[in-house]
Design a protein around this motif. Structure first.
Motif, short mmCIF file in Angstrom:
data_model
loop_
_atom_site.label_atom_id
_atom_site.label_comp_id
_atom_site.label_asym_id
_atom_site.label_seq_id
_atom_site.Cartn_x
_atom_site.Cartn_y
_atom_site.Cartn_z
N GLY A 79 0.79 -1.23 0.00
CA GLY A 79 0.00 0.00 0.00
C GLY A 79 0.82 1.28 0.00
N VAL A 80 1.68 1.43 -0.96
CA VAL A 80 2.58 2.57 -1.03
C VAL A 80 1.81 3.88 -1.27
CG1 VAL A 80 4.49 3.58 -2.35
CG2 VAL A 80 4.51 1.14 -1.79
N ARG A 81 0.95 3.91 -2.27
CA ARG A 81 0.25 5.15 -2.64
C ARG A 81 -0.60 5.71 -1.51
NH1 ARG A 81 -2.30 3.05 -7.94
NH2 ARG A 81 -1.70 1.16 -6.88
N GLU A 82 -1.26 4.84 -0.77
CA GLU A 82 -2.12 5.29 0.32
C GLU A 82 -1.31 6.01 1.40
OE1 GLU A 82 -2.06 2.27 -1.03
OE2 GLU A 82 -4.08 1.85 -1.75
N LEU A 87 1.01 11.01 3.96
CA LEU A 87 2.20 11.79 4.33
C LEU A 87 2.25 13.12 3.59
CD1 LEU A 87 4.73 8.84 4.47
CD2 LEU A 87 3.92 10.18 6.43
N ASP A 88 1.90 13.10 2.30
CA ASP A 88 1.83 14.36 1.54
C ASP A 88 0.85 15.33 2.20
OD1 ASP A 88 3.67 13.70 -0.46
OD2 ASP A 88 2.13 12.96 -1.84
N PRO A 115 -4.14 2.47 9.20
CA PRO A 115 -4.69 3.81 9.43
C PRO A 115 -4.75 4.64 8.15
CG PRO A 115 -2.45 3.66 10.31
CD PRO A 115 -2.87 2.28 9.89
N GLU A 116 -3.90 4.34 7.19
CA GLU A 116 -3.88 5.09 5.93
C GLU A 116 -5.13 4.86 5.10
OE1 GLU A 116 -2.27 1.06 4.76
OE2 GLU A 116 -2.23 2.32 6.55
#
Length: 191
Positions: free
Chosen positions: A7-10, A15-16, A170-171
């Motif tokens: 789940g990198v994009r989430e 963070l962004d 949580p993301e």
């Protein structure tokens, strides 16, 4: 962001939204240029194999030993555990958390669910937690602290020094407090 699988994009979006600069880490030289690392959920055995193939296992262990802040969610908790109760054949972890983790403790993907958790260290408002084939902390060593427990008493969030890990995502629920806590550790370590 360990960007090998999962789940990198989430996490990047989260963070962004919190004002962090996100760098995707796929090689040791990229790890050397970051102040903290998020290990996302995904398939822990695949992430471990890809990290080994990329030459990242040793550098991540060195970074943990040097106190680099890290946040692991789901598979990230598994990979930060010092030991696994039910390790797949030959599966290694990065270690760092004085815990024994149990993979897929809440059943198959079709048994995924969301729930509210009390996390006193994160304030009075309950945390909305999404569990997808989530692990649990089967055993908590003296160096680690439990941050949250499921209603059945099983530990689902832990912290030890600069390492923070959750068995849930949580993301996926818009819950920012774990990422905020991680970013606070990153800022403190960089100061």
């Amino acid at each position: 962001m360990l960007a090998l699988q999962g789940g990198v994009r989430e996490h990047e979006r989260m963070l962004d939204g919190l004002g962090a600069t996100v760098v995707r880490v796929r090689r040791p030289e990229e790890l050397a240029g970051v102040d903290g690392l998020v290990i996302p959920g995904g398939e822990s055995t695949v992430i471990a194999r890809l990290a080994a193939l990329a030459g990242l296992t040793g550098p991540i262990r060195v970074a943990i030993g040097a106190g680099m802040p890290m946040l692991g969610t789901c598979a990230g908790l598994i990979l930060l555990a010092d030991a696994l109760e039910d390790a797949a054949a030959g599966q290694e972890t990065f270690g760092g958390l004085d815990i024994v983790a149990r993979r897929n403790a809440f059943g198959a993907q079709t048994e995924s669910f969301e729930t509210l958790l009390d996390v006193p260290d994160m304030g009075e408002e309950p945390v909305r937690a999404a569990f997808i084939r989530g692990p649990v902390v089967a055993s908590l060593g003296p160096a680690a602290s439990a941050l949250a427990r499921h209603d059945d008493g099983r530990i689902v969030a832990v912290e030890q020094g600069a390492l923070l890990a959750t068995a849930f995502h949580p993301e996926l629920t818009g819950e920012t407090r774990f990422h905020e806590r991680f970013l606070g550790q990153v800022r403190a370590a960089a100061a």
